[in-house]
Design an enzyme around this catalytic site. Structure first.
Site: not given
Length: 184
Positions: A45, A85
């Site tokens: 990701s 993230k």
């Protein structure tokens, strides 16, 4: 100094070693708990910034998130897992996704780390309510997204993340050797 002094010195040497070993263990525990923690990246990701299998260090001293920071935090769906993230917006800011571009407070973000991958909303509901845009980040929360926008379950999927769930700020990749360097 006679023959009988040697066993006594050996005994002191063992005690000294055990003390040094205990202090080293305590220092390592305190460093990992309060200063820095290593993480291995399990998903793509954050590619290409951080790749699957990379080992990164996250500092734990200053957990005040800023836009652009790479943070580690508890997975909203499974608090025993840690996610990594990038912070896109902080409390009170408005996030909008238009034509594949991220806007924060009406200004298109410059995001070279996405390598031009589009940022589209994900079809997901949060507590029975669809996440709609523009979205204002609630107080005490941040909006996070993976750099690999076409392959990241992030705030578009699970909503804003409470700042209290942030466990570190990624700052350095230390493994593999070919990826060593500061995270930006």
């Amino acid at each position: 100094m006679g023959r009988h002094d040697a066993p006594e010195r050996r005994g002191h040497g063992l005690v000294d070693f055990l003390i040094v070993f205990a202090v080293a263990l305590l220092a390592a525990f305190l460093l990992r708990t309060y200063v820095v923690e290593p993480y291995q990246i399990p998903t793509g990701s954050m590619e290409p910034t951080i790749e699957i299998g990379d080992m990164v260090l996250a500092e734990k001293v200053d957990l005040t998130p800023h836009a652009g920071d790479i943070v580690t935090f508890q997975d909203p769906a499974d608090p025993s897992r840690t996610l990594v993230k990038r912070v896109i917006a902080t409390e009170g800011q408005t996030v909008d996704l238009r034509d594949g571009t991220v806007y924060v407070d009406g200004v298109a973000r410059n995001e070279p780390y996405t390598y031009g991958k589009p940022s589209y909303p994900l079809d997901r509901t949060l507590n029975g309510v669809a996440i709609s845009y523009p979205y204002t980040v609630p107080r005490g929360c941040v909006w996070v997204m993976g750099d690999n926008r076409t392959n990241s379950a992030d705030s578009r999927y699970f909503g804003a993340v409470p700042q209290s769930s942030i466990t570190g700020r990624g700052f350095f990749t230390y493994w593999p050797l070919s990826h060593i360097g500061k995270l930006e």
